[in-house]
Design a protein around this motif. Sequence first.
Motif, PDB file in Angstrom:
ATOM      1  N   GLU A 132       0.852  -1.197   0.000  1.00  0.00           N
ATOM      2  CA  GLU A 132       0.000   0.000   0.000  1.00  0.00           C
ATOM      3  C   GLU A 132       0.881   1.239   0.000  1.00  0.00           C
ATOM      4  O   GLU A 132       1.841   1.349   0.762  1.00  0.00           O
ATOM      5  N   PHE A 191      -3.349   3.866  -1.864  1.00  0.00           N
ATOM      6  CA  PHE A 191      -3.738   2.905  -2.901  1.00  0.00           C
ATOM      7  C   PHE A 191      -2.770   1.728  -2.891  1.00  0.00           C
ATOM      8  O   PHE A 191      -1.679   1.792  -2.318  1.00  0.00           O
ATOM      9  N   ASP A 244     -11.915   5.215  -6.918  1.00  0.00           N
ATOM     10  CA  ASP A 244     -11.673   3.767  -6.940  1.00  0.00           C
ATOM     11  C   ASP A 244     -12.319   3.120  -8.160  1.00  0.00           C
ATOM     12  O   ASP A 244     -11.742   2.228  -8.792  1.00  0.00           O
ATOM     13  N   LYS A 296      -6.212  -0.638  -6.323  1.00  0.00           N
ATOM     14  CA  LYS A 296      -7.309  -0.478  -5.386  1.00  0.00           C
ATOM     15  C   LYS A 296      -7.029   0.755  -4.531  1.00  0.00           C
ATOM     16  O   LYS A 296      -6.047   0.805  -3.785  1.00  0.00           O
ATOM     17  N   VAL A 297      -7.913   1.767  -4.634  1.00  0.00           N
ATOM     18  CA  VAL A 297      -7.791   2.959  -3.789  1.00  0.00           C
ATOM     19  C   VAL A 297      -8.473   2.640  -2.461  1.00  0.00           C
ATOM     20  O   VAL A 297      -9.683   2.386  -2.405  1.00  0.00           O
TER      21      VAL A 297
END
Length: 307
Positions: free
Chosen positions: A63, A89, A144, A153-154
């Motif tokens: 992340e 993200f 997203d 993936k936010v």
Amino acid sequence: MEAVVIAVLVFLVLLVVLGVKRVPQGSEWTVERFGRYTKTLRPGLNIIIPVVDQIGAKQNMMEQVLDVPSQEVITKDNAMVTADGVVFFQVLDAARASYEVRDLYRAILNLTMTNIRTVMGSMDLDELLSNRDTINARLLTVVDEATTPWGIKVTRIEIKDISPPTDLVDAMARQMKAERLKRAQILEAEGARQSEILRAEGEKQAAILEAEGEKEAAFREAEARERLAEAEAKATHMVSQAIAKGDVNAINYFVAQKYTKALKTIGSADNQKVIMMPMEATSLIGSLAGIGELAKDALVKRSGDGE
């Protein structure tokens, strides 16, 4: 001959070095064969075909955080504010993150800044300052969804600071002060109102108690007058019977009663006076003695009737 062997050995070592790839934890590498994507290398030791295959892109699968710089935003009620934020993200698909978008970080940053202006521009200033959670949720949903084709993936979008202009801050401070003063005046008025209500209730209860006391006093006074009237009636009846029998003391009773009332009236007058008592006033004592004789006769008669 030895030179050839050495050359072959060196070539083999070079092939091994070029063919064995060590991918660190938290990363994934894409492999391209003659410029075309073929596979993704996972963390650990991986083997590729030297010369034919080559490493395309190296993606960080952990992340990551991306700072969103400050930008000016015009709200729905035409107020100018400055806002910045931060985006969290994570890359889920290294191949798509490498080949579906060029310059992934710049794309995420510009997409986030654009949607900040869109979301915040659709809200009034008061709503903007009091609903940051709503703004963050709307931004996360939009960004997203837009970045899903890129294989990322936010996870979170947070607005760090919203700064209105100085003149607007001063106006808001004055408005807040006016609101607090208004609330204080309302509370003071409510307190005065409650105090008046309680005072009125107390006066009402006092009036009720006073009225009940006067009622009780009047009742007792009326009862006393009634008993006095009954006593006078009985005395009158007794004296009347005595007069009918020719008893002189009964006549003296009536004379003494009238004489006593007249003296009481004269004595209760407000003006200064000197009262000259006639010689006949001594007869009042005889009349009182006659009253005593009448009472004694009545008691004797009542005792005789009881036997």
